[in-house]
Design a protein around this motif. Structure first.
Motif, PDB file in Angstrom:
ATOM      1  N   SER A 152       0.865  -1.178   0.000  1.00  8.71           N
ATOM      2  CA  SER A 152       0.000   0.000   0.000  1.00  8.71           C
ATOM      3  C   SER A 152       0.901   1.228   0.000  1.00  8.71           C
ATOM      4  O   SER A 152       2.091   1.144   0.305  1.00  8.71           O
ATOM      5  N   THR A 153       0.322   2.368  -0.351  1.00 14.02           N
ATOM      6  CA  THR A 153       1.109   3.598  -0.396  1.00 14.02           C
ATOM      7  C   THR A 153       0.205   4.796  -0.157  1.00 14.02           C
ATOM      8  O   THR A 153      -1.021   4.707  -0.251  1.00 14.02           O
ATOM      9  N   HIS A 154       0.813   5.898   0.191  1.00 15.82           N
ATOM     10  CA  HIS A 154       0.123   7.182   0.194  1.00 15.82           C
ATOM     11  C   HIS A 154       1.153   8.269  -0.082  1.00 15.82           C
ATOM     12  O   HIS A 154       2.355   8.038   0.037  1.00 15.82           O
ATOM     13  N   ILE A 155       0.665   9.444  -0.478  1.00 13.41           N
ATOM     14  CA  ILE A 155       1.557  10.548  -0.837  1.00 13.41           C
ATOM     15  C   ILE A 155       1.149  11.793  -0.062  1.00 13.41           C
ATOM     16  O   ILE A 155      -0.022  12.180  -0.055  1.00 13.41           O
ATOM     17  N   LEU A 156       2.140  12.424   0.561  1.00 18.25           N
ATOM     18  CA  LEU A 156       1.951  13.711   1.213  1.00 18.25           C
ATOM     19  C   LEU A 156       2.730  14.751   0.425  1.00 18.25           C
ATOM     20  O   LEU A 156       3.932  14.586   0.195  1.00 18.25           O
ATOM     21  N   ASP A 157       2.050  15.796  -0.016  1.00 22.72           N
ATOM     22  CA  ASP A 157       2.703  16.909  -0.704  1.00 22.72           C
ATOM     23  C   ASP A 157       3.249  17.828   0.388  1.00 22.72           C
ATOM     24  O   ASP A 157       2.509  18.596   0.996  1.00 22.72           O
ATOM     25  N   THR A 158       4.545  17.749   0.644  1.00 23.74           N
ATOM     26  CA  THR A 158       5.136  18.519   1.740  1.00 23.74           C
ATOM     27  C   THR A 158       5.227  20.010   1.426  1.00 23.74           C
ATOM     28  O   THR A 158       5.444  20.806   2.332  1.00 23.74           O
ATOM     29  N   SER A 159       5.034  20.393   0.177  1.00 24.75           N
ATOM     30  CA  SER A 159       5.065  21.822  -0.163  1.00 24.75           C
ATOM     31  C   SER A 159       3.810  22.538   0.326  1.00 24.75           C
ATOM     32  O   SER A 159       3.824  23.753   0.504  1.00 24.75           O
ATOM     33  N   ILE A 160       2.739  21.778   0.559  1.00 24.58           N
ATOM     34  CA  ILE A 160       1.500  22.377   1.058  1.00 24.58           C
ATOM     35  C   ILE A 160       1.018  21.716   2.340  1.00 24.58           C
ATOM     36  O   ILE A 160       0.000  22.125   2.908  1.00 24.58           O
ATOM     37  N   GLY A 161       1.724  20.668   2.773  1.00 25.23           N
ATOM     38  CA  GLY A 161       1.336  19.984   4.009  1.00 25.23           C
ATOM     39  C   GLY A 161       0.008  19.262   3.903  1.00 25.23           C
ATOM     40  O   GLY A 161      -0.729  19.149   4.876  1.00 25.23           O
ATOM     41  N   ARG A 162      -0.294  18.753   2.720  1.00 21.83           N
ATOM     42  CA  ARG A 162      -1.571  18.081   2.473  1.00 21.83           C
ATOM     43  C   ARG A 162      -1.357  16.805   1.655  1.00 21.83           C
ATOM     44  O   ARG A 162      -0.362  16.678   0.942  1.00 21.83           O
ATOM     45  N   PRO A 163      -2.334  15.900   1.700  1.00 18.75           N
ATOM     46  CA  PRO A 163      -2.262  14.714   0.832  1.00 18.75           C
ATOM     47  C   PRO A 163      -2.273  15.121  -0.637  1.00 18.75           C
ATOM     48  O   PRO A 163      -2.871  16.134  -1.008  1.00 18.75           O
ATOM     49  N   ALA A 164      -1.606  14.342  -1.453  1.00 17.71           N
ATOM     50  CA  ALA A 164      -1.563  14.578  -2.900  1.00 17.71           C
ATOM     51  C   ALA A 164      -2.652  13.730  -3.553  1.00 17.71           C
ATOM     52  O   ALA A 164      -2.533  12.517  -3.644  1.00 17.71           O
ATOM     53  N   GLU A 165      -3.701  14.383  -3.997  1.00 16.50           N
ATOM     54  CA  GLU A 165      -4.840  13.692  -4.615  1.00 16.50           C
ATOM     55  C   GLU A 165      -4.653  13.599  -6.123  1.00 16.50           C
ATOM     56  O   GLU A 165      -4.184  14.527  -6.773  1.00 16.50           O
ATOM     57  N   GLY A 166      -5.033  12.448  -6.687  1.00 19.46           N
ATOM     58  CA  GLY A 166      -5.060  12.289  -8.138  1.00 19.46           C
ATOM     59  C   GLY A 166      -3.738  11.917  -8.785  1.00 19.46           C
ATOM     60  O   GLY A 166      -3.589  12.064  -9.991  1.00 19.46           O
ATOM     61  N   VAL A 167      -2.789  11.424  -8.019  1.00 20.23           N
ATOM     62  CA  VAL A 167      -1.521  10.991  -8.597  1.00 20.23           C
ATOM     63  C   VAL A 167      -1.676   9.546  -9.089  1.00 20.23           C
ATOM     64  O   VAL A 167      -2.026   8.658  -8.311  1.00 20.23           O
ATOM     65  N   ALA A 168      -1.414   9.328 -10.361  1.00 19.49           N
ATOM     66  CA  ALA A 168      -1.489   7.977 -10.927  1.00 19.49           C
ATOM     67  C   ALA A 168      -0.291   7.163 -10.450  1.00 19.49           C
ATOM     68  O   ALA A 168       0.832   7.657 -10.398  1.00 19.49           O
ATOM     69  N   ILE A 169      -0.564   5.909 -10.111  1.00 21.36           N
ATOM     70  CA  ILE A 169       0.475   5.000  -9.625  1.00 21.36           C
ATOM     71  C   ILE A 169       0.353   3.687 -10.387  1.00 21.36           C
ATOM     72  O   ILE A 169      -0.739   3.141 -10.525  1.00 21.36           O
ATOM     73  N   SER A 170       1.490   3.178 -10.868  1.00 24.52           N
ATOM     74  CA  SER A 170       1.538   1.873 -11.528  1.00 24.52           C
ATOM     75  C   SER A 170       2.352   0.924 -10.667  1.00 24.52           C
ATOM     76  O   SER A 170       3.345   1.313 -10.062  1.00 24.52           O
ATOM     77  N   LEU A 171       1.930  -0.330 -10.638  1.00 22.44           N
ATOM     78  CA  LEU A 171       2.580  -1.356  -9.833  1.00 22.44           C
ATOM     79  C   LEU A 171       3.111  -2.454 -10.745  1.00 22.44           C
ATOM     80  O   LEU A 171       2.392  -2.950 -11.616  1.00 22.44           O
ATOM     81  N   SER A 172       4.380  -2.816 -10.543  1.00 16.02           N
ATOM     82  CA  SER A 172       5.006  -3.923 -11.277  1.00 16.02           C
ATOM     83  C   SER A 172       5.684  -4.831 -10.270  1.00 16.02           C
ATOM     84  O   SER A 172       6.036  -4.407  -9.167  1.00 16.02           O
TER      85      SER A 172
ATOM     86  N   LEU B 227       6.870  11.171   0.434  1.00 12.62           N
ATOM     87  CA  LEU B 227       6.817  12.582   0.818  1.00 12.62           C
ATOM     88  C   LEU B 227       7.338  13.357  -0.382  1.00 12.62           C
ATOM     89  O   LEU B 227       8.479  13.157  -0.804  1.00 12.62           O
ATOM     90  N   LEU B 228       6.523  14.236  -0.934  1.00 13.88           N
ATOM     91  CA  LEU B 228       6.774  14.811  -2.246  1.00 13.88           C
ATOM     92  C   LEU B 228       6.677  16.324  -2.221  1.00 13.88           C
ATOM     93  O   LEU B 228       5.820  16.893  -1.541  1.00 13.88           O
ATOM     94  N   ASN B 229       7.566  16.981  -2.969  1.00 14.41           N
ATOM     95  CA  ASN B 229       7.426  18.405  -3.261  1.00 14.41           C
ATOM     96  C   ASN B 229       7.962  18.621  -4.666  1.00 14.41           C
ATOM     97  O   ASN B 229       8.532  17.695  -5.256  1.00 14.41           O
ATOM     98  N   PRO B 230       7.785  19.794  -5.255  1.00 10.30           N
ATOM     99  CA  PRO B 230       8.181  19.967  -6.656  1.00 10.30           C
ATOM    100  C   PRO B 230       9.656  19.716  -6.946  1.00 10.30           C
ATOM    101  O   PRO B 230      10.036  19.449  -8.080  1.00 10.30           O
ATOM    102  N   PHE B 231      10.524  19.812  -5.930  1.00 12.77           N
ATOM    103  CA  PHE B 231      11.958  19.717  -6.186  1.00 12.77           C
ATOM    104  C   PHE B 231      12.645  18.600  -5.411  1.00 12.77           C
ATOM    105  O   PHE B 231      13.873  18.541  -5.357  1.00 12.77           O
ATOM    106  N   GLY B 232      11.877  17.700  -4.807  1.00  8.83           N
ATOM    107  CA  GLY B 232      12.484  16.598  -4.091  1.00  8.83           C
ATOM    108  C   GLY B 232      11.439  15.624  -3.559  1.00  8.83           C
ATOM    109  O   GLY B 232      10.238  15.895  -3.612  1.00  8.83           O
ATOM    110  N   TYR B 233      11.934  14.507  -3.079  1.00 12.92           N
ATOM    111  CA  TYR B 233      11.034  13.516  -2.494  1.00 12.92           C
ATOM    112  C   TYR B 233      11.820  12.645  -1.537  1.00 12.92           C
ATOM    113  O   TYR B 233      13.046  12.574  -1.571  1.00 12.92           O
ATOM    114  N   SER B 234      11.070  11.971  -0.676  1.00 19.12           N
ATOM    115  CA  SER B 234      11.632  11.022   0.276  1.00 19.12           C
ATOM    116  C   SER B 234      10.641   9.880   0.395  1.00 19.12           C
ATOM    117  O   SER B 234       9.427  10.075   0.266  1.00 19.12           O
ATOM    118  N   VAL B 235      11.150   8.703   0.630  1.00 18.39           N
ATOM    119  CA  VAL B 235      10.303   7.522   0.739  1.00 18.39           C
ATOM    120  C   VAL B 235      10.841   6.672   1.874  1.00 18.39           C
ATOM    121  O   VAL B 235      12.023   6.712   2.188  1.00 18.39           O
TER     122      VAL B 235
END
Length: 129
Positions: free
Chosen positions: A10-30, A117-125
């Motif tokens: 399972s996964t979820h995404i937090l947009d750290t640039s706004i401190g909110r969940p990131a809605e509508g991001v497409a994710i593919s699983l392989s 954890l996502l922002n326009p110029f970086g990410y962490s997982v």
């Protein structure tokens, strides 16, 4: 849901640039079996209003490695367009990383929650719980 012979993801995404969940991001699983196995695309989904992707496909028996592909560029382009309705253009691009790919090893019987954890110029997982 994991079983004795399969893992689950399972996964979820937090947009750290706004401190909110990131809605509508497409994710593919392989997935693949073994370090040199062929990747098999299993399908995908998109994050909901809470930034969660609750309906990723099940992993096949024998899976040892999983790859999550997050399509971040479309998300940031939409966010940038919404912000520019009332403000002048701030950046040239919606995201420095147009996509984020995370590959990790799994063991049968275990559940893997992988937050991004996502922002326009970086990410962490990390492996969550």
């Amino acid at each position: 849901m994991s079983t004795e012979t399969t893992a689950s993801v399972s996964t979820h995404i937090l947009d750290t640039s706004i401190g909110r969940p990131a809605e509508g991001v497409a994710i593919s699983l392989s997935a693949r079996a073994g370090l040199n196995g062929e990747w098999a695309a299993l399908g995908g989904s998109a994050t909901d209003a809470d930034g969660r992707c609750k309906d990723l496909p099940a992993l096949p028996e024998g899976t040892t490695h999983v790859r999550l592909d997050f399509e971040t560029e479309t998300y940031f382009e939409k966010k940038q367009a919404e912000a520019q309705q009332d403000a002048p253009r701030v950046r040239d691009s919606g995201a420095f990383f147009p996509e984020v790919t995370i590959t990790f090893a799994v063991n049968p019987g275990e559940h893997y929650h992988v937050p991004l954890l996502l922002n326009p110029f970086g990410y962490s997982v990390y492996r969550g719980s």
